[in-house]
Design a protein around this motif. Structure first.
Motif, PDB file in Angstrom:
ATOM      1  N   TRP A  32     -12.671  24.365 -32.980  1.00 56.70           N
ATOM      2  CA  TRP A  32     -13.083  25.642 -32.385  1.00 56.70           C
ATOM      3  C   TRP A  32     -14.604  25.688 -32.225  1.00 56.70           C
ATOM      4  O   TRP A  32     -15.116  26.129 -31.194  1.00 56.70           O
ATOM      5  CB  TRP A  32     -12.598  26.819 -33.231  1.00 56.70           C
ATOM      6  CG  TRP A  32     -13.008  28.129 -32.652  1.00 56.70           C
ATOM      7  CD1 TRP A  32     -14.052  28.916 -33.055  1.00 56.70           C
ATOM      8  CD2 TRP A  32     -12.420  28.803 -31.535  1.00 56.70           C
ATOM      9  NE1 TRP A  32     -14.139  30.035 -32.266  1.00 56.70           N
ATOM     10  CE2 TRP A  32     -13.143  29.986 -31.323  1.00 56.70           C
ATOM     11  CE3 TRP A  32     -11.346  28.504 -30.691  1.00 56.70           C
ATOM     12  CZ2 TRP A  32     -12.832  30.877 -30.300  1.00 56.70           C
ATOM     13  CZ3 TRP A  32     -11.040  29.402 -29.684  1.00 56.70           C
ATOM     14  CH2 TRP A  32     -11.774  30.565 -29.498  1.00 56.70           C
ATOM     15  N   ASN A  33     -15.325  25.224 -33.238  1.00 60.43           N
ATOM     16  CA  ASN A  33     -16.783  25.198 -33.154  1.00 60.43           C
ATOM     17  C   ASN A  33     -17.250  24.278 -32.025  1.00 60.43           C
ATOM     18  O   ASN A  33     -18.209  24.596 -31.308  1.00 60.43           O
ATOM     19  CB  ASN A  33     -17.391  24.757 -34.484  1.00 60.43           C
ATOM     20  CG  ASN A  33     -17.145  25.758 -35.595  1.00 60.43           C
ATOM     21  OD1 ASN A  33     -16.783  26.910 -35.355  1.00 60.43           O
ATOM     22  ND2 ASN A  33     -17.310  25.320 -36.830  1.00 60.43           N
ATOM     23  N   LEU A  34     -16.576  23.146 -31.859  1.00 54.18           N
ATOM     24  CA  LEU A  34     -16.887  22.232 -30.761  1.00 54.18           C
ATOM     25  C   LEU A  34     -16.632  22.905 -29.414  1.00 54.18           C
ATOM     26  O   LEU A  34     -17.459  22.830 -28.499  1.00 54.18           O
ATOM     27  CB  LEU A  34     -16.055  20.951 -30.879  1.00 54.18           C
ATOM     28  CG  LEU A  34     -16.138  19.976 -29.703  1.00 54.18           C
ATOM     29  CD1 LEU A  34     -17.551  19.433 -29.549  1.00 54.18           C
ATOM     30  CD2 LEU A  34     -15.130  18.843 -29.893  1.00 54.18           C
ATOM     31  N   LYS A  35     -15.491  23.579 -29.295  1.00 57.47           N
ATOM     32  CA  LYS A  35     -15.159  24.300 -28.060  1.00 57.47           C
ATOM     33  C   LYS A  35     -16.244  25.312 -27.725  1.00 57.47           C
ATOM     34  O   LYS A  35     -16.715  25.396 -26.584  1.00 57.47           O
ATOM     35  CB  LYS A  35     -13.808  25.005 -28.200  1.00 57.47           C
ATOM     36  CG  LYS A  35     -13.434  25.887 -27.012  1.00 57.47           C
ATOM     37  CD  LYS A  35     -12.523  27.021 -27.455  1.00 57.47           C
ATOM     38  CE  LYS A  35     -12.266  28.023 -26.377  1.00 57.47           C
ATOM     39  NZ  LYS A  35     -13.438  28.696 -25.849  1.00 57.47           N
ATOM     40  N   LYS A  62     -14.719  12.305 -34.752  1.00 60.01           N
ATOM     41  CA  LYS A  62     -13.510  12.213 -35.588  1.00 60.01           C
ATOM     42  C   LYS A  62     -12.585  13.405 -35.367  1.00 60.01           C
ATOM     43  O   LYS A  62     -11.363  13.254 -35.350  1.00 60.01           O
ATOM     44  CB  LYS A  62     -13.893  12.089 -37.054  1.00 60.01           C
ATOM     45  CG  LYS A  62     -14.473  10.737 -37.420  1.00 60.01           C
ATOM     46  CD  LYS A  62     -14.471  10.525 -38.910  1.00 60.01           C
ATOM     47  CE  LYS A  62     -15.116   9.233 -39.295  1.00 60.01           C
ATOM     48  NZ  LYS A  62     -14.420   8.049 -38.870  1.00 60.01           N
ATOM     49  N   THR A  63     -13.156  14.581 -35.180  1.00 58.84           N
ATOM     50  CA  THR A  63     -12.346  15.767 -34.911  1.00 58.84           C
ATOM     51  C   THR A  63     -11.599  15.597 -33.594  1.00 58.84           C
ATOM     52  O   THR A  63     -10.400  15.891 -33.505  1.00 58.84           O
ATOM     53  CB  THR A  63     -13.226  17.026 -34.864  1.00 58.84           C
ATOM     54  OG1 THR A  63     -13.904  17.150 -36.113  1.00 58.84           O
ATOM     55  CG2 THR A  63     -12.421  18.267 -34.592  1.00 58.84           C
ATOM     56  N   VAL A  64     -12.288  15.117 -32.583  1.00 60.47           N
ATOM     57  CA  VAL A  64     -11.661  14.906 -31.279  1.00 60.47           C
ATOM     58  C   VAL A  64     -10.574  13.838 -31.385  1.00 60.47           C
ATOM     59  O   VAL A  64      -9.489  13.985 -30.807  1.00 60.47           O
ATOM     60  CB  VAL A  64     -12.717  14.541 -30.215  1.00 60.47           C
ATOM     61  CG1 VAL A  64     -12.075  14.095 -28.919  1.00 60.47           C
ATOM     62  CG2 VAL A  64     -13.651  15.723 -29.978  1.00 60.47           C
ATOM     63  N   GLU A  65     -10.843  12.778 -32.131  1.00 59.54           N
ATOM     64  CA  GLU A  65      -9.834  11.729 -32.318  1.00 59.54           C
ATOM     65  C   GLU A  65      -8.592  12.289 -33.017  1.00 59.54           C
ATOM     66  O   GLU A  65      -7.463  11.905 -32.685  1.00 59.54           O
ATOM     67  CB  GLU A  65     -10.425  10.561 -33.112  1.00 59.54           C
ATOM     68  CG  GLU A  65     -11.410   9.738 -32.309  1.00 59.54           C
ATOM     69  CD  GLU A  65     -12.150   8.697 -33.138  1.00 59.54           C
ATOM     70  OE1 GLU A  65     -12.030   8.693 -34.387  1.00 59.54           O
ATOM     71  OE2 GLU A  65     -12.850   7.875 -32.523  1.00 59.54           O
ATOM     72  N   LYS A  91      -6.622  21.480 -24.765  1.00 58.90           N
ATOM     73  CA  LYS A  91      -6.585  20.462 -23.708  1.00 58.90           C
ATOM     74  C   LYS A  91      -7.860  20.495 -22.860  1.00 58.90           C
ATOM     75  O   LYS A  91      -8.421  19.453 -22.521  1.00 58.90           O
ATOM     76  CB  LYS A  91      -5.349  20.653 -22.829  1.00 58.90           C
ATOM     77  CG  LYS A  91      -4.069  20.228 -23.514  1.00 58.90           C
ATOM     78  CD  LYS A  91      -2.887  20.318 -22.572  1.00 58.90           C
ATOM     79  CE  LYS A  91      -1.636  19.761 -23.226  1.00 58.90           C
ATOM     80  NZ  LYS A  91      -0.502  19.731 -22.308  1.00 58.90           N
ATOM     81  N   ARG A  92      -8.311  21.690 -22.537  1.00 53.25           N
ATOM     82  CA  ARG A  92      -9.535  21.839 -21.746  1.00 53.25           C
ATOM     83  C   ARG A  92     -10.744  21.296 -22.506  1.00 53.25           C
ATOM     84  O   ARG A  92     -11.584  20.594 -21.946  1.00 53.25           O
ATOM     85  CB  ARG A  92      -9.750  23.305 -21.396  1.00 53.25           C
ATOM     86  CG  ARG A  92     -10.962  23.561 -20.532  1.00 53.25           C
ATOM     87  CD  ARG A  92     -10.984  25.015 -20.061  1.00 53.25           C
ATOM     88  NE  ARG A  92     -12.096  25.264 -19.198  1.00 53.25           N
ATOM     89  CZ  ARG A  92     -13.187  25.925 -19.570  1.00 53.25           C
ATOM     90  NH1 ARG A  92     -13.283  26.431 -20.778  1.00 53.25           N
ATOM     91  NH2 ARG A  92     -14.178  26.111 -18.725  1.00 53.25           N
ATOM     92  N   THR A  93     -10.820  21.582 -23.798  1.00 51.20           N
ATOM     93  CA  THR A  93     -11.946  21.107 -24.603  1.00 51.20           C
ATOM     94  C   THR A  93     -11.913  19.595 -24.751  1.00 51.20           C
ATOM     95  O   THR A  93     -12.962  18.939 -24.665  1.00 51.20           O
ATOM     96  CB  THR A  93     -11.951  21.799 -25.982  1.00 51.20           C
ATOM     97  OG1 THR A  93     -12.043  23.213 -25.778  1.00 51.20           O
ATOM     98  CG2 THR A  93     -13.111  21.332 -26.835  1.00 51.20           C
ATOM     99  N   LEU A  94     -10.731  19.021 -24.964  1.00 54.16           N
ATOM    100  CA  LEU A  94     -10.615  17.558 -25.033  1.00 54.16           C
ATOM    101  C   LEU A  94     -11.100  16.919 -23.732  1.00 54.16           C
ATOM    102  O   LEU A  94     -11.848  15.932 -23.752  1.00 54.16           O
ATOM    103  CB  LEU A  94      -9.166  17.141 -25.319  1.00 54.16           C
ATOM    104  CG  LEU A  94      -8.656  17.350 -26.739  1.00 54.16           C
ATOM    105  CD1 LEU A  94      -7.150  17.098 -26.813  1.00 54.16           C
ATOM    106  CD2 LEU A  94      -9.406  16.462 -27.719  1.00 54.16           C
ATOM    107  N   ASN A  95     -10.692  17.484 -22.622  1.00 53.18           N
ATOM    108  CA  ASN A  95     -11.102  16.960 -21.322  1.00 53.18           C
ATOM    109  C   ASN A  95     -12.616  17.088 -21.133  1.00 53.18           C
ATOM    110  O   ASN A  95     -13.275  16.159 -20.672  1.00 53.18           O
ATOM    111  CB  ASN A  95     -10.355  17.691 -20.203  1.00 53.18           C
ATOM    112  CG  ASN A  95     -10.645  17.097 -18.855  1.00 53.18           C
ATOM    113  OD1 ASN A  95     -10.621  15.882 -18.678  1.00 53.18           O
ATOM    114  ND2 ASN A  95     -10.939  17.957 -17.891  1.00 53.18           N
TER     115      ASN A  95
END
Length: 184
Positions: A32-35, A62-65, A91-95
């Motif tokens: 969430w913080n990354l987003k 690592k969080t994304v992985e 999904k949007r944040t991963l992209n």
């Protein structure tokens, strides 16, 4: 809004106003913080330097992985549902994470185009006190507006490299930095 209020604000100033949301799961909180970081930085009206975002994105790898493994194993939907995360947000944040370099380049290009129009008068007169005949061309203006830690300017003799660097050096104190010369 003028150049001073847009370009020269302290970096990360608006990143402090992150949308707060609390999760019991630490991976969800990190994600969430990354987003929020990605959403915030891509919505700011300023140049985004690589030196600013690369360390943060690397720290969150690592969080994304973790979420990518969930996605690849088709466990992302149930994980999101049980932890209160919106699947579309994840999904949007991963992209966006995976394509951040290109997104930042697009953002910076749009910023430079806007700044060149909105701050034309300022850029036209940036060196007026030194020499009223000096007017920066488009390439020189782009260099001045590019706020990277390192900037290589390559041009032929008489093309205006020194003029461009003088313009940049004149902006450093305005940005809150200092100009030093060690005499070497």
């Amino acid at each position: 809004m003028g150049l001073f209020s847009k370009l020269f604000q302290k970096k990360n100033q608006s990143l402090k106003t992150v949308q707060s949301k609390s999760f019991n799961n630490p991976e969800c909180q990190q994600f969430w913080n990354l987003k929020c970081y990605i959403d915030t930085i891509l919505n700011e009206n300023r140049y985004i330097a690589k030196s600013e975002y690369r360390p943060y994105l690397l720290k969150e790898k690592k969080t994304v992985e973790y979420f990518a493994v969930l996605e690849n194993s088709r466990m992302l939907r149930p994980f999101c549902e049980s932890n209160g995360l919106a699947l579309d947000d994840v999904k949007r944040t991963l992209n966006r994470y995976r394509n951040f370099e290109a997104l930042a380049d697009e953002h910076n290009e749009a910023f430079i185009k806007r700044a060149m129009k909105e701050d034309k008068t300022y850029l036209d007169n940036i060196l007026r006190e030194v020499d009223p005949k000096i007017v920066l061309d488009e390439d020189q203006r782009r260099v001045v507006l590019t706020d990277e830690d390192y900037c290589l300017v390559i041009a032929g003799a008489g093309a205006g490299k020194t003029t461009t660097m003088q313009s940049i050096m004149g902006l450093i104190p305005i940005k809150g930095g200092t100009v030093t010369y060690d005499g070497k």
